[in-house]
Design an enzyme around this catalytic site. Structure first.
Site, PDB file in Angstrom:
ATOM      1  N   TYR A 124       3.273  30.047  26.443  1.00 40.18           N
ATOM      2  CA  TYR A 124       3.938  31.171  25.903  1.00 40.18           C
ATOM      3  C   TYR A 124       2.978  32.132  25.170  1.00 40.18           C
ATOM      4  CZ  TYR A 124       8.491  28.893  26.361  1.00 40.18           C
ATOM      5  OH  TYR A 124       9.859  28.264  26.739  1.00 40.18           O
ATOM      6  N   LYS A 191       1.513  15.564  26.773  1.00 39.21           N
ATOM      7  CA  LYS A 191       1.643  15.461  28.056  1.00 39.21           C
ATOM      8  C   LYS A 191      -0.020  15.251  28.386  1.00 39.21           C
ATOM      9  CE  LYS A 191       3.361  13.745  31.910  1.00 39.21           C
ATOM     10  NZ  LYS A 191       4.160  12.317  32.132  1.00 39.21           N
ATOM     11  N   ASP A 224       7.907  13.517  28.458  1.00 39.53           N
ATOM     12  CA  ASP A 224       8.921  12.978  29.284  1.00 39.53           C
ATOM     13  C   ASP A 224       9.407  11.686  28.638  1.00 39.53           C
ATOM     14  OD1 ASP A 224       6.650  11.762  29.912  1.00 39.53           O
ATOM     15  OD2 ASP A 224       6.676  11.667  31.959  1.00 39.53           O
ATOM     16  N   ASP A 248      10.173  24.392  22.363  1.00 39.58           N
ATOM     17  CA  ASP A 248      11.371  25.137  22.872  1.00 39.58           C
ATOM     18  C   ASP A 248      12.599  24.417  23.777  1.00 39.58           C
ATOM     19  OD1 ASP A 248      12.875  27.491  23.305  1.00 39.58           O
ATOM     20  OD2 ASP A 248      11.556  28.356  24.831  1.00 39.58           O
TER      21      ASP A 248
END
Ligand code: NAD
Length: 360
Positions: A124, A191, A224, A248
């Site tokens: 972002y 991740k 995940d 987000d």
């Protein structure tokens, strides 16, 4: 007046819920002087830009703002106003509490989570190259020269920067927040196995900084895996510390866990300024109907009150919201009721005024 607060009604349901929040905060009677300023499509018509400089100046002068949602026109080349606001005022931390509210049915026995999201970096950051542009072509060539990377010539490119300094401050913010709010565990989502130099650095920095907070447990989890664990066992988590994009997405997931977007408040906090806003967007599908749920922005207002030191008033507003929800008589359609935005606000304001409960 004790507090000057910039009020940005915003787009879509924004003006409806902002008026509702103002009514409730005025009922808390702590002396707020509202400095109303436009942003979003209303500002575009009058000022030619989505976030006029005079609106930013008002926030800088008041130091705190309550903001309704702002529509980001998709695919028009406009930079997201929300992203720009967070970067321009360096509001590096987003705090989004998601707790089960009385009388709102949820799937789990209990949910009481706080998402702490890094607000200025990651995908972002706004570093983007349009497909087919000379800049994208130059970048592709540079990437080929630097590392032999082949990016297809019809690709658009978004860059994901995550820095040690940007991460360090959000990690420390999350641990301090946990400490100050009686929370015992911080879970870092990442991740890092795939994005070694961005998420990997976030994780490594979190691990290092956490050593200064031996009284707060911490754990790390792949993003995940976190989504599936949250869906099944949200009570296993307390404070969730996340890079920008994951934060987000996970905050919307947490909103779903406790009954929907109409209920989740948020704060964007930096060293100098703080902007409080609901997690939800401008909801064009229900805008103008007067039926949007104002609870999220009212609870954002309670966070604002606490931020400016009005702890008792903040508690009063939160208690009043709980009281109205627990009674279940006045509710907007998203919670299965027939009431309007202003009917809910008036009911909450009445409870705020009638408060005899006192600070707990
Ligand atoms: P949204 O949050 O506006 O709406 C998603 C769904 O939730 C819709 O069905 C909507 O009716 C419902 N909803 C949201 N808030 C509600 C409320 N208070 N009461 C009852 N129902 C509510 O998300 P979206 O449709 O993806 O986004 C619409 C616009 O809002 C987009 O332009 C997006 O960029 C913008 N947006 C702005 C912000 C912000 O200003 N902080 C945040 C998210 C999205």
């Amino acid at each position: 007046m004790a507090h000057r607060v910039t009020l940005i009604p915003g787009d879509g349901i924004g003006p409806e819920v902002a008026t509702a929040a103002r009514l409730v905060l005025d009922a808390a009677d702590v002396g707020i002087e509202w400095v109303e300023r436009p942003a979003g499509t209303a500002a575009l018509e009058d000022y030619g830009e989505l976030m006029p400089e005079q609106t930013l100046d008002a926030i800088r002068s008041c130091r705190v703002a309550l903001k309704g949602p702002i529509t980001t026109p998709v695919g028009t080349g406009f930079r997201s106003v929300n992203v720009a606001l967070r970067q321009d005022l360096d509001l590096f931390s987003a705090v989004r509490p998601a707790r089960a509210l009385p009388g709102v049915p949820i799937r789990h026995a209990s949910v009481d989570l706080v998402v702490v999201r890094e607000n200025t970096e990651d995908l972002y950051a706004g570093i983007e190259f349009e497909r087919g542009s000379p800049e994208a072509d130059a970048l592709r060539e540079e990437l080929r020269a630097l590392g032999g990377y082949e990016v297809r010539d019809d690709a658009g490119i978004t860059v994901k920067p995550i820095s040690v300094s940007g991460t360090r401050r959000i990690v420390r913010f999350a641990f301090e927040y946990a400490r100050l709010n009686g929370r015992t565990k911080v879970t870092v989502g990442h991740k890092a196995n795939v994005m070694r130099y961005s998420d990997g650095l976030f994780l490594q920095t979190a691990e290092q900084e956490s050593r200064d907070f031996p009284d707060v447990d911490w754990q790390e989890i792949q993003i995940d895996h976190l989504t599936s664990r949250l869906a099944r066992e949200p009570a296993d988590f307390d404070v969730l510390l996340l890079p920008n994009l994951y934060g987000d997405i996970i905050s919307d997931l947490c909103a779903g866990l406790v009954g929907g977007l109409g209920l989740i408040p948020g704060a964007n906090i930096g060293w100098e300024y703080a902007v409080f806003e609901p997690v939800h967007g401008s909801a064009p599908d229900i805008a103008g109907q007067g039926t949007a749920n104002p609870i999220a922005i009212i609870l954002s207002g309670a966070m604002l009150l606490r931020h400016v030191g009005e702890h008792t008033a903040a508690e009063n507003v939160e208690w009043a919201v709980d009281e109205v929800l627990a009674r279940g008589e006045v509710r907007t359609p998203d919670l299965g009721g027939p009431s309007t935005t202003m009917q809910v606000a008036e009911e909450v304001a009445t409870q705020v005024t009638a408060w005899e409960h006192g600070p707990s």
